[in-house]
Design a protein around this motif. Structure first.
Motif, PDB file in Angstrom:
ATOM      1  N   LEU A   1       0.935  -1.229   0.036  1.00  0.00           N
ATOM      2  CA  LEU A   1       0.001   0.067   0.060  1.00  0.00           C
ATOM      3  C   LEU A   1       0.944   1.104   0.064  1.00  0.00           C
ATOM      4  O   LEU A   1       0.532   2.086  -0.775  1.00  0.00           O
ATOM      5  N   THR A   2       2.018   1.172   0.755  1.00  0.00           N
ATOM      6  CA  THR A   2       2.822   2.559   0.881  1.00  0.00           C
ATOM      7  C   THR A   2       3.374   2.539  -0.355  1.00  0.00           C
ATOM      8  O   THR A   2       3.291   3.813  -1.197  1.00  0.00           O
ATOM      9  N   LYS A   3       4.004   1.600  -1.065  1.00  0.00           N
ATOM     10  CA  LYS A   3       4.458   1.675  -2.495  1.00  0.00           C
ATOM     11  C   LYS A   3       3.562   2.344  -3.881  1.00  0.00           C
ATOM     12  O   LYS A   3       3.842   3.101  -4.321  1.00  0.00           O
ATOM     13  N   THR A   4       2.224   1.873  -3.709  1.00  0.00           N
ATOM     14  CA  THR A   4       1.230   2.301  -4.363  1.00  0.00           C
ATOM     15  C   THR A   4       0.803   3.772  -4.006  1.00  0.00           C
ATOM     16  O   THR A   4       0.655   4.602  -5.153  1.00  0.00           O
ATOM     17  N   ILE A   5       0.811   4.012  -2.810  1.00  0.00           N
ATOM     18  CA  ILE A   5       0.438   5.524  -2.641  1.00  0.00           C
ATOM     19  C   ILE A   5       1.764   6.493  -2.955  1.00  0.00           C
ATOM     20  O   ILE A   5       1.337   7.615  -3.724  1.00  0.00           O
ATOM     21  N   LEU A   6       3.013   5.900  -2.987  1.00  0.00           N
ATOM     22  CA  LEU A   6       3.929   6.929  -3.460  1.00  0.00           C
ATOM     23  C   LEU A   6       3.885   6.794  -4.862  1.00  0.00           C
ATOM     24  O   LEU A   6       4.107   7.855  -5.511  1.00  0.00           O
ATOM     25  N   LYS A   7       3.565   6.091  -5.614  1.00  0.00           N
ATOM     26  CA  LYS A   7       3.452   5.873  -7.108  1.00  0.00           C
ATOM     27  C   LYS A   7       2.556   6.620  -7.784  1.00  0.00           C
ATOM     28  O   LYS A   7       2.766   7.428  -8.573  1.00  0.00           O
ATOM     29  N   TYR A   8       1.301   6.709  -7.026  1.00  0.00           N
ATOM     30  CA  TYR A   8       0.089   7.504  -7.310  1.00  0.00           C
ATOM     31  C   TYR A   8       0.023   8.586  -6.903  1.00  0.00           C
ATOM     32  O   TYR A   8      -0.752   9.704  -7.391  1.00  0.00           O
ATOM     33  N   ASN A   9       0.461   8.942  -5.653  1.00  0.00           N
ATOM     34  CA  ASN A   9       0.011  10.304  -5.288  1.00  0.00           C
ATOM     35  C   ASN A   9       1.403  11.181  -5.263  1.00  0.00           C
ATOM     36  O   ASN A   9       1.206  12.308  -5.508  1.00  0.00           O
ATOM     37  N   HIS A  10       2.424  10.578  -5.102  1.00  0.00           N
ATOM     38  CA  HIS A  10       3.800  11.322  -5.401  1.00  0.00           C
ATOM     39  C   HIS A  10       4.649  11.282  -6.358  1.00  0.00           C
ATOM     40  O   HIS A  10       5.478  11.914  -6.567  1.00  0.00           O
ATOM     41  N   GLN A  11       4.261  10.477  -7.405  1.00  0.00           N
ATOM     42  CA  GLN A  11       4.583   9.960  -8.857  1.00  0.00           C
ATOM     43  C   GLN A  11       6.388   9.941  -8.533  1.00  0.00           C
ATOM     44  O   GLN A  11       7.087  10.434  -9.400  1.00  0.00           O
ATOM     45  N   THR A  12       6.623   9.164  -7.601  1.00  0.00           N
ATOM     46  CA  THR A  12       7.951   9.122  -7.262  1.00  0.00           C
ATOM     47  C   THR A  12       8.293   7.350  -6.815  1.00  0.00           C
ATOM     48  O   THR A  12       7.531   7.011  -6.056  1.00  0.00           O
ATOM     49  N   PRO A  13       9.198   7.075  -7.398  1.00  0.00           N
ATOM     50  CA  PRO A  13       9.679   5.395  -6.983  1.00  0.00           C
ATOM     51  C   PRO A  13      10.020   5.299  -5.666  1.00  0.00           C
ATOM     52  O   PRO A  13      10.890   6.402  -5.113  1.00  0.00           O
ATOM     53  N   VAL A  14       9.957   4.391  -5.055  1.00  0.00           N
ATOM     54  CA  VAL A  14      10.313   3.990  -3.600  1.00  0.00           C
ATOM     55  C   VAL A  14      11.953   4.339  -3.594  1.00  0.00           C
ATOM     56  O   VAL A  14      12.404   4.605  -2.386  1.00  0.00           O
TER      57      VAL A  14
END
Length: 119
Positions: free
Chosen positions: A39-52
């Motif tokens: 969930l954390t990775k997905t939120i980063l991907k779609y909300n912050h447009q940033t890879p982990v």
């Protein structure tokens, strides 16, 4: 509607927060249990447009804490997910199926979310 149906206002309340919309959308797409890390990775991907790999540990911690303290408890309190704190897994319940028609419409209207929302 029967007594166990999710009220429309409750659906709107669940979808009010962008992180929860992303979490709900990925549960919809994946249709399986997910870890807090997923969930954390997905939120980063779609909300912050940033890879982990390009995010500070502080940013990751902030998202995880919001999941633990706010979003997972909110989804669990309505009965749309079950959360296992030992395994850090959240799994959609049968009640999640009641969200599907509403969720699809809400995600379609969110201009910042491109479907499908995937891991």
């Amino acid at each position: 509607m029967n007594e166990s149906s999710i009220e429309f206002d409750a659906v709107l309340d669940l979808c009010r927060d962008r992180h929860r919309r992303i979490a709900l959308a990925v549960f919809e797409e994946e249709q399986r249990s997910l870890t807090v890390n997923d969930l954390t990775k997905t939120i980063l991907k779609y909300n912050h447009q940033t890879p982990v790999t390009e995010v500070s540990e502080e940013a990751l911690t902030e998202i995880r804490v919001s999941l633990y303290r706010v979003h997972i408890p909110k989804l669990e309190s309505v009965g749309v997910i079950e959360y296992d704190p030992e395994r850090q897994h959240a799994e959609p319940t049968e009640r999640f199926d009641q969200l599907r028609p509403y969720l699809s419409a809400i995600i379609d209207l969110d201009p910042t979310l491109e479907e499908p929302v995937t891991l």
